[in-house]
Motif scaffolding. Structure first.
Motif, PDB file in Angstrom:
ATOM      1  N   ARG A 150       0.835  -1.213   0.000  1.00 34.04           N
ATOM      2  CA  ARG A 150       0.000   0.000   0.000  1.00 34.04           C
ATOM      3  C   ARG A 150       0.864   1.254   0.000  1.00 34.04           C
ATOM      4  O   ARG A 150       0.571   2.220  -0.705  1.00 34.04           O
ATOM      5  CB  ARG A 150      -0.922   0.002   1.223  1.00 34.04           C
ATOM      6  CG  ARG A 150      -2.088  -0.945   1.080  1.00 34.04           C
ATOM      7  CD  ARG A 150      -2.996  -0.851   2.289  1.00 34.04           C
ATOM      8  NE  ARG A 150      -4.056  -1.837   2.186  1.00 34.04           N
ATOM      9  CZ  ARG A 150      -4.739  -2.310   3.213  1.00 34.04           C
ATOM     10  NH1 ARG A 150      -4.466  -1.882   4.438  1.00 34.04           N
ATOM     11  NH2 ARG A 150      -5.689  -3.187   3.047  1.00 34.04           N
ATOM     12  N   THR A 151       1.939   1.239   0.802  1.00 31.69           N
ATOM     13  CA  THR A 151       2.835   2.389   0.866  1.00 31.69           C
ATOM     14  C   THR A 151       3.502   2.627  -0.487  1.00 31.69           C
ATOM     15  O   THR A 151       3.546   3.759  -0.978  1.00 31.69           O
ATOM     16  CB  THR A 151       3.915   2.171   1.946  1.00 31.69           C
ATOM     17  OG1 THR A 151       3.263   1.775   3.153  1.00 31.69           O
ATOM     18  CG2 THR A 151       4.713   3.419   2.201  1.00 31.69           C
ATOM     19  N   GLU A 154       1.126   4.087  -2.984  1.00 35.11           N
ATOM     20  CA  GLU A 154       0.881   5.500  -2.722  1.00 35.11           C
ATOM     21  C   GLU A 154       2.073   6.345  -3.182  1.00 35.11           C
ATOM     22  O   GLU A 154       1.899   7.410  -3.778  1.00 35.11           O
ATOM     23  CB  GLU A 154       0.611   5.688  -1.223  1.00 35.11           C
ATOM     24  CG  GLU A 154      -0.002   7.029  -0.842  1.00 35.11           C
ATOM     25  CD  GLU A 154      -1.206   7.403  -1.677  1.00 35.11           C
ATOM     26  OE1 GLU A 154      -2.038   6.524  -1.973  1.00 35.11           O
ATOM     27  OE2 GLU A 154      -1.303   8.585  -2.077  1.00 35.11           O
ATOM     28  N   GLU A 155       3.301   5.849  -2.938  1.00 37.70           N
ATOM     29  CA  GLU A 155       4.502   6.582  -3.342  1.00 37.70           C
ATOM     30  C   GLU A 155       4.575   6.725  -4.854  1.00 37.70           C
ATOM     31  O   GLU A 155       4.883   7.794  -5.382  1.00 37.70           O
ATOM     32  CB  GLU A 155       5.751   5.861  -2.827  1.00 37.70           C
ATOM     33  CG  GLU A 155       6.043   6.119  -1.357  1.00 37.70           C
ATOM     34  CD  GLU A 155       7.163   5.251  -0.829  1.00 37.70           C
ATOM     35  OE1 GLU A 155       7.302   5.179   0.398  1.00 37.70           O
ATOM     36  OE2 GLU A 155       7.898   4.641  -1.657  1.00 37.70           O
ATOM     37  N   ARG A 157       2.110   6.595  -6.951  1.00 42.08           N
ATOM     38  CA  ARG A 157       1.038   7.499  -7.336  1.00 42.08           C
ATOM     39  C   ARG A 157       1.465   8.965  -7.163  1.00 42.08           C
ATOM     40  O   ARG A 157       1.281   9.786  -8.063  1.00 42.08           O
ATOM     41  CB  ARG A 157      -0.155   7.225  -6.430  1.00 42.08           C
ATOM     42  CG  ARG A 157      -1.473   7.106  -7.154  1.00 42.08           C
ATOM     43  CD  ARG A 157      -2.533   6.921  -6.104  1.00 42.08           C
ATOM     44  NE  ARG A 157      -3.607   6.081  -6.585  1.00 42.08           N
ATOM     45  CZ  ARG A 157      -4.580   5.624  -5.801  1.00 42.08           C
ATOM     46  NH1 ARG A 157      -4.552   5.879  -4.500  1.00 42.08           N
ATOM     47  NH2 ARG A 157      -5.542   4.901  -6.293  1.00 42.08           N
ATOM     48  N   GLN A 158       2.024   9.261  -5.979  1.00 44.48           N
ATOM     49  CA  GLN A 158       2.430  10.637  -5.687  1.00 44.48           C
ATOM     50  C   GLN A 158       3.554  11.088  -6.610  1.00 44.48           C
ATOM     51  O   GLN A 158       3.557  12.224  -7.086  1.00 44.48           O
ATOM     52  CB  GLN A 158       2.867  10.756  -4.225  1.00 44.48           C
ATOM     53  CG  GLN A 158       1.690  10.814  -3.275  1.00 44.48           C
ATOM     54  CD  GLN A 158       2.112  10.809  -1.823  1.00 44.48           C
ATOM     55  OE1 GLN A 158       3.299  10.747  -1.519  1.00 44.48           O
ATOM     56  NE2 GLN A 158       1.141  10.869  -0.927  1.00 44.48           N
TER      57      GLN A 158
END
Lengths: 197, 180
Positions: A150-151, A154-155, A157-158
């Motif tokens: 998940r982390t 998210e990374e 994506r960002q």
């Protein structure tokens, strides 16, 4: 839900054997789907609430467990309310909330290691040809990997948002898979380096 | 089975679980949610191969059964196997195995179109061949009705096969797991 959310304590809920908690969870989750309706959701909700109180958990723990699923729950409520009616939408959403909180109660009061030991204990009665330790390793690794994935997701994506790219799923999944495969290889080497053989 | 294989099995169970963050779209008629999670199933087979890919999904199903809410929309628990879509979950494991088996077979000459055909064979044909009779049985409808109810999902799964095939081919070039 799965990030290491263990809240230390010495309540009966904390001390209960993980196998019993898992069995209780299976009973609650299955019951909620077999006996569909408000009575079962309310009963399970009260039981889970009592469990939270007994374990000395605060409302913020419950909210923290629900937060990852919050906007999905809102979307489900909206869609169901449009397709059926508000009461049914409320029921479907309330059932999700109770399910997530019931699972969270087990996760919050059980260390991952205890959890795996519990499954291992259940496996001791299994025939010898079942690779018990490999199963336990796979389970504990998976529970560690879910927050990691998940982390990373998210990374990635960002990073793509920062570059102003509209991330397609392919552009999201390739770095996710390659990065986590590399991590997997590192973890495998670390386990290998620490093993006695 | 070596430690490295166990690590990769756990990893793809986790990736498939983590893909639940993409919001599910539930169609009203039969209530099968369209999720990004079946992408994880295709990737497990296409990246890890038959045995590891299939076991990754079996591990995910095991964690679901003991009550972890790892499906899209926070669904989980033993109840998910009892509903009308339980067959698709069992079918996931078989689909990952079949995709992995075919990917291993054609590994040396795997191209994007080939990977796409493999993903459709496992992720659509095999998956629906298990899911549709199951739905028909538990919902007490005819096979034809269950098939008709499942048709709206096929375009979504074709799109997912297109995406998965692209990822499988790129990962094969940059970080191959099967050949080693």
């Amino acid at each position: 839900m799965l990030t290491d959310l263990y809240v230390s304590g010495d309540s009966p809920v904390h001390r209960a054997r993980p196998v019993r908690k898992i069995v209780a969870l299976i009973v609650v989750c299955t019951g909620l789907f077999i006996f569909e309706g408000w009575p079962s959701v309310l009963t399970a909700g009260i039981l889970v609430g009592a469990g939270f109180a007994m374990a000395g958990l605060r409302p913020r723990h419950a909210l923290a467990s629900l937060r990852p699923a919050l906007w999905i729950l809102v979307a489900i409520f909206a869609v169901q309310a449009m397709l059926t009616d508000a009461l049914f939408a409320g029921f479907v959403t309330a059932r999700f909330v109770v399910l997530i909180l019931a699972a969270a109660l087990v996760t919050l009061t059980t260390r991952t290691s205890e959890f795996v030991e519990g499954i291992l204990a259940a496996l001791t009665h299994a025939p010898h040809w079942i690779p018990k330790h490999q199963i336990a390793l796979a389970i504990s690794l998976c529970l560690r990997f879910i927050p990691l994935v998940r982390t990373v997701l998210e990374e990635v994506r960002q990073a793509q948002q920062a570059r102003g790219t509209h991330a397609s799923l392919t552009a999201l999944l390739v770095p996710l898979v390659v990065r986590t495969l590399k991590t997997g290889d590192e973890v495998a080497q670390a386990i290998y380096a620490r093993s006695p053989e | 089975m070596e430690t490295r294989d166990i690590v990769f099995i756990a990893l793809f169970a986790a990736i498939t679980a983590a893909l639940a963050v993409f919001p599910p779209v539930t169609l009203p008629v039969i209530g099968v949610p369209i999720t990004a999670q079946s992408l994880g199933v295709m990737l497990a087979g296409g990246v890890l191969g038959a045995m590891r890919g299939g076991l990754a999904i079996v591990l995910l199903l095991g964690l679901l059964a003991i009550g972890l809410p790892l499906l899209a929309g926070g669904r989980g628990g033993f109840g998910v196997f009892l509903g009308p879509t339980g067959g698709y979950l069992i079918g996931w494991a078989v689909a990952a195995f079949v995709i992995g088996f075919l990917t291993e077979r054609f590994w040396s000459r795997l191209t994007y179109p080939g990977a796409f055909v493999i993903c459709v064979a496992g992720g659509v044909v095999v998956l629906y061949a298990i899911g549709i009779p199951w739905s028909a049985f538990v919902a007490k409808v005819s096979l034809g009705t269950a098939l008709a109810g499942s048709l709206p999902f096929i375009p979504g799964d074709i799109v997912k096969a297109l995406i998965a095939a692209g990822v499988i081919v790129i990962v094969k070039r940059s970080y191959p797991i099967i050949a080693k």
